[in-house]
Write a protein that holds these residues in place. Structure first.
Motif, PDB file in Angstrom:
ATOM      1  N   ILE A   1       1.279  -1.056   0.181  1.00  0.00           N
ATOM      2  CA  ILE A   1      -0.052  -0.321  -0.040  1.00  0.00           C
ATOM      3  C   ILE A   1       0.833   1.390  -0.194  1.00  0.00           C
ATOM      4  O   ILE A   1       1.732   1.787   0.991  1.00  0.00           O
ATOM      5  CB  ILE A   1      -0.693  -0.202   1.041  1.00  0.00           C
ATOM      6  N   ALA A   2       0.635   2.172  -1.095  1.00  0.00           N
ATOM      7  CA  ALA A   2       1.619   3.394  -1.126  1.00  0.00           C
ATOM      8  C   ALA A   2       1.625   4.429   0.449  1.00  0.00           C
ATOM      9  O   ALA A   2       0.177   3.977   1.108  1.00  0.00           O
ATOM     10  CB  ALA A   2       1.665   4.436  -2.269  1.00  0.00           C
ATOM     11  N   LEU A   3       2.208   4.768   0.620  1.00  0.00           N
ATOM     12  CA  LEU A   3       2.409   5.518   1.943  1.00  0.00           C
ATOM     13  C   LEU A   3       1.473   7.346   2.167  1.00  0.00           C
ATOM     14  O   LEU A   3       0.622   7.253   2.151  1.00  0.00           O
ATOM     15  CB  LEU A   3       3.936   5.787   2.389  1.00  0.00           C
ATOM     16  N   ARG A   4       1.122   7.800   0.352  1.00  0.00           N
ATOM     17  CA  ARG A   4       0.881   8.732   0.308  1.00  0.00           C
ATOM     18  C   ARG A   4      -0.044   8.384  -1.292  1.00  0.00           C
ATOM     19  O   ARG A   4      -0.020   7.386  -1.915  1.00  0.00           O
ATOM     20  CB  ARG A   4       1.109   9.553   0.168  1.00  0.00           C
ATOM     21  N   THR A   5      -1.249   8.992  -1.499  1.00  0.00           N
ATOM     22  CA  THR A   5      -2.714   9.690  -2.777  1.00  0.00           C
ATOM     23  C   THR A   5      -1.150   9.988  -3.858  1.00  0.00           C
ATOM     24  O   THR A   5      -1.557   9.260  -4.813  1.00  0.00           O
ATOM     25  CB  THR A   5      -3.732   9.824  -2.131  1.00  0.00           C
ATOM     26  N   GLU A   6      -0.513  10.826  -3.481  1.00  0.00           N
ATOM     27  CA  GLU A   6       0.440  11.292  -4.696  1.00  0.00           C
ATOM     28  C   GLU A   6       1.059  10.464  -5.342  1.00  0.00           C
ATOM     29  O   GLU A   6       1.561  10.461  -6.114  1.00  0.00           O
ATOM     30  CB  GLU A   6       0.843  12.395  -3.829  1.00  0.00           C
ATOM     31  N   GLN A   7       1.420   8.921  -4.525  1.00  0.00           N
ATOM     32  CA  GLN A   7       2.138   8.232  -5.413  1.00  0.00           C
ATOM     33  C   GLN A   7       1.401   7.038  -6.909  1.00  0.00           C
ATOM     34  O   GLN A   7       2.367   6.242  -6.633  1.00  0.00           O
ATOM     35  CB  GLN A   7       2.965   7.082  -4.610  1.00  0.00           C
TER      36      GLN A   7
ATOM     37  N   GLY B   1       1.419   7.216  -9.499  1.00  0.00           N
ATOM     38  CA  GLY B   1       2.333   7.890 -11.163  1.00  0.00           C
ATOM     39  C   GLY B   1       3.600   6.815 -10.690  1.00  0.00           C
ATOM     40  O   GLY B   1       3.601   5.805 -11.626  1.00  0.00           O
ATOM     41  N   LYS B   2       4.172   6.416  -9.137  1.00  0.00           N
ATOM     42  CA  LYS B   2       4.840   5.206  -8.882  1.00  0.00           C
ATOM     43  C   LYS B   2       4.095   4.075  -8.748  1.00  0.00           C
ATOM     44  O   LYS B   2       5.172   3.215  -9.519  1.00  0.00           O
ATOM     45  CB  LYS B   2       6.222   5.437  -7.977  1.00  0.00           C
ATOM     46  N   MET B   3       3.283   3.753  -8.475  1.00  0.00           N
ATOM     47  CA  MET B   3       2.734   1.873  -8.059  1.00  0.00           C
ATOM     48  C   MET B   3       2.347   2.114  -9.468  1.00  0.00           C
ATOM     49  O   MET B   3       2.126   0.892  -9.810  1.00  0.00           O
ATOM     50  CB  MET B   3       1.493   2.528  -7.315  1.00  0.00           C
TER      51      MET B   3
ATOM     52  N   TYR C   1      -2.861  -7.976  -8.608  1.00  0.00           N
ATOM     53  CA  TYR C   1      -3.934  -7.406  -8.849  1.00  0.00           C
ATOM     54  C   TYR C   1      -3.372  -5.656  -8.320  1.00  0.00           C
ATOM     55  O   TYR C   1      -2.306  -5.228  -7.338  1.00  0.00           O
ATOM     56  CB  TYR C   1      -5.031  -7.596  -7.209  1.00  0.00           C
ATOM     57  N   PHE C   2      -3.883  -4.502  -8.950  1.00  0.00           N
ATOM     58  CA  PHE C   2      -3.336  -3.306  -8.840  1.00  0.00           C
ATOM     59  C   PHE C   2      -4.818  -2.145  -8.599  1.00  0.00           C
ATOM     60  O   PHE C   2      -5.935  -3.128  -9.564  1.00  0.00           O
ATOM     61  CB  PHE C   2      -2.189  -3.166 -10.040  1.00  0.00           C
ATOM     62  N   SER C   3      -4.645  -1.783  -7.395  1.00  0.00           N
ATOM     63  CA  SER C   3      -5.685  -0.845  -7.797  1.00  0.00           C
ATOM     64  C   SER C   3      -5.337   0.686  -7.399  1.00  0.00           C
ATOM     65  O   SER C   3      -4.286   1.264  -7.007  1.00  0.00           O
ATOM     66  CB  SER C   3      -6.425  -1.089  -6.087  1.00  0.00           C
ATOM     67  N   GLU C   4      -5.488   1.347  -8.080  1.00  0.00           N
ATOM     68  CA  GLU C   4      -5.856   3.426  -8.108  1.00  0.00           C
ATOM     69  C   GLU C   4      -5.806   3.511  -6.735  1.00  0.00           C
ATOM     70  O   GLU C   4      -5.585   4.797  -6.450  1.00  0.00           O
ATOM     71  CB  GLU C   4      -6.007   4.113  -9.376  1.00  0.00           C
ATOM     72  N   GLY C   5      -6.618   3.016  -6.094  1.00  0.00           N
ATOM     73  CA  GLY C   5      -7.318   3.177  -4.887  1.00  0.00           C
ATOM     74  C   GLY C   5      -8.343   3.204  -4.516  1.00  0.00           C
ATOM     75  O   GLY C   5      -9.022   3.455  -5.370  1.00  0.00           O
TER      76      GLY C   5
ATOM     77  N   PRO D   1      -3.380   3.916  -3.953  1.00  0.00           N
ATOM     78  CA  PRO D   1      -3.087   2.916  -4.506  1.00  0.00           C
ATOM     79  C   PRO D   1      -2.296   2.080  -3.626  1.00  0.00           C
ATOM     80  O   PRO D   1      -1.714   2.014  -2.924  1.00  0.00           O
ATOM     81  CB  PRO D   1      -2.120   3.484  -5.881  1.00  0.00           C
ATOM     82  N   TRP D   2      -2.557   0.886  -4.619  1.00  0.00           N
ATOM     83  CA  TRP D   2      -1.943  -0.816  -3.844  1.00  0.00           C
ATOM     84  C   TRP D   2      -2.099  -1.537  -4.630  1.00  0.00           C
ATOM     85  O   TRP D   2      -3.082  -1.813  -5.988  1.00  0.00           O
ATOM     86  CB  TRP D   2      -3.375  -1.168  -2.098  1.00  0.00           C
ATOM     87  N   LEU D   3      -1.302  -2.817  -4.476  1.00  0.00           N
ATOM     88  CA  LEU D   3      -0.941  -4.093  -5.426  1.00  0.00           C
ATOM     89  C   LEU D   3      -0.959  -4.958  -4.204  1.00  0.00           C
ATOM     90  O   LEU D   3      -0.772  -4.362  -2.867  1.00  0.00           O
ATOM     91  CB  LEU D   3      -0.063  -3.716  -6.548  1.00  0.00           C
ATOM     92  N   ILE D   4      -1.170  -6.037  -4.705  1.00  0.00           N
ATOM     93  CA  ILE D   4      -1.055  -7.426  -4.526  1.00  0.00           C
ATOM     94  C   ILE D   4      -0.189  -8.635  -5.447  1.00  0.00           C
ATOM     95  O   ILE D   4      -0.641  -8.200  -6.734  1.00  0.00           O
ATOM     96  CB  ILE D   4      -2.571  -8.109  -4.130  1.00  0.00           C
ATOM     97  N   GLN D   5       0.945  -8.369  -5.003  1.00  0.00           N
ATOM     98  CA  GLN D   5       1.961  -9.598  -4.975  1.00  0.00           C
ATOM     99  C   GLN D   5       1.778 -11.325  -4.571  1.00  0.00           C
ATOM    100  O   GLN D   5       1.250 -11.685  -3.812  1.00  0.00           O
ATOM    101  CB  GLN D   5       3.046  -9.576  -5.406  1.00  0.00           C
ATOM    102  N   GLU D   6       1.756 -12.759  -5.748  1.00  0.00           N
ATOM    103  CA  GLU D   6       2.028 -13.488  -4.973  1.00  0.00           C
ATOM    104  C   GLU D   6       3.686 -13.615  -3.901  1.00  0.00           C
ATOM    105  O   GLU D   6       4.149 -13.060  -4.296  1.00  0.00           O
ATOM    106  CB  GLU D   6       2.456 -15.142  -5.774  1.00  0.00           C
TER     107      GLU D   6
END
Length: 286
Positions: free
Chosen positions: A24-30, A32-34, A56-60, A68-73
């Motif tokens: 999970i990104a620490l800030r919403t403005e990240q 782009g990086k995610m 899985y990837f979510s913009e937030g 934003p957040w994502l899930i990896q194996e």
């Protein structure tokens, strides 16, 4: 899990006995990086680079305050720094050859342009152009930080620009990790399994990945350089052009890292980079 400088990571145990990794990104403005990380992981999967798969990837969402957040194996094992301490000489040699082979696969990916990330940054056809753009940002940041004498920053900048313009036509874009050292490798069953943590990846000169490799792997682990380069297919540090490209990349890393270690409050790393920068500048001026 430990909170990093750009995200929080959690290991999830599911009811189906599947283990996942949530970032999970620490800030919403990240965002782009995610988003860039998402595209890097997609490229890694497409080209069969050994790396944890993106699931899985979510913009937030509201669940994480719009971050934003994502899930990896999640892949079980040990990081390479811990694992090599218990390896036999043969196991260690095999590990470094497999590590080098994985990095060579990564560097074979050419997205057709140079860029600071794979999301929102400008696409540059010339290596010199992206170097000079990054250098200007670093010089401005150093003027504000006051870490180094102004003349040292200017001298470093002049040296970097001169090398960039001299070699630019020889450098092709490669997908680079930019944080390659033993803790970002995974070992299972005494063997190299994959590369980890692609958050800093971008399209750049492949030699930029040899900066941390040399500082924190080759110079620290006897025999690692020859075995790694055996798997990689060559040792680019031994050629005149490779030496120049590495020298340029090292200068950029030191200028960038000095600011990072100061900002994140890590005095030991800051002192190490100050020492290395002094040597780098003296070598350039000598």
């Amino acid at each position: 899990m430990i909170k990093g400088h750009g995200h929080q990571s959690f290991v999830l145990e599911t009811s189906s006995q599947t283990t996942l990794l949530l970032k999970i990104a620490l800030r919403t403005e990240q965002l782009g990086k995610m988003t860039s990380l998402r595209r890097v992981l997609a490229l890694a999967a497409q080209h069969q680079i050994p790396a944890p798969r993106l699931l899985y990837f979510s913009e937030g969402t509201a669940s994480f305050a719009g971050r934003p957040w994502l899930i990896q194996e999640f892949l079980a094992g040990q990081d390479g720094e811990e694992a090599i301490l218990r390896m036999s000489e043969l196991e260690r040699a095999t590990f470094f050859r497999d590590f080098g082979r994985a990095v060579a696969q990564l560097h074979s990916i050419d997205v057709g342009y140079f860029s600071e990330d794979l999301a929102s940054s400008r696409h540059e056809e010339s290596w010199a152009s992206i170097v000079e753009s990054r250098l200007e940002r670093l010089k401005n940041n150093h003027r504000q930080a006051g870490l180094l004498p102004r003349q040292s920053v200017e001298s470093a900048g002049q040296a970097i620009v001169a090398v960039a313009r001299a070699i630019s036509s020889e450098v092709r874009p490669s997908l680079v990790h930019r944080d390659l050292y033993l803790p970002n490798t995974l070992v299972a069953g005494g063997r190299f399994q994959c590369l980890l943590d692609f958050e800093h990846a971008r399209s750049a000169d492949a030699l930029s990945d040899f900066v941390k490799l040399k500082m924190w792997v080759f110079d620290e682990v006897p025999g690692s350089e020859s075995e790694f380069c055996s798997g990689y297919g060559a040792n680019p540090l031994t050629t005149k052009e490779g030496h120049l490209r590495h020298h340029l990349a090292l200068g950029l890393e030191l200028l960038s890292g000095l600011l990072f270690w100061q900002t994140t409050g890590q005095p030991k790393m800051l002192a190490d980079y100050e020492r290395r920068f002094g040597h780098w500048l003296a070598k350039r001026e000598g």
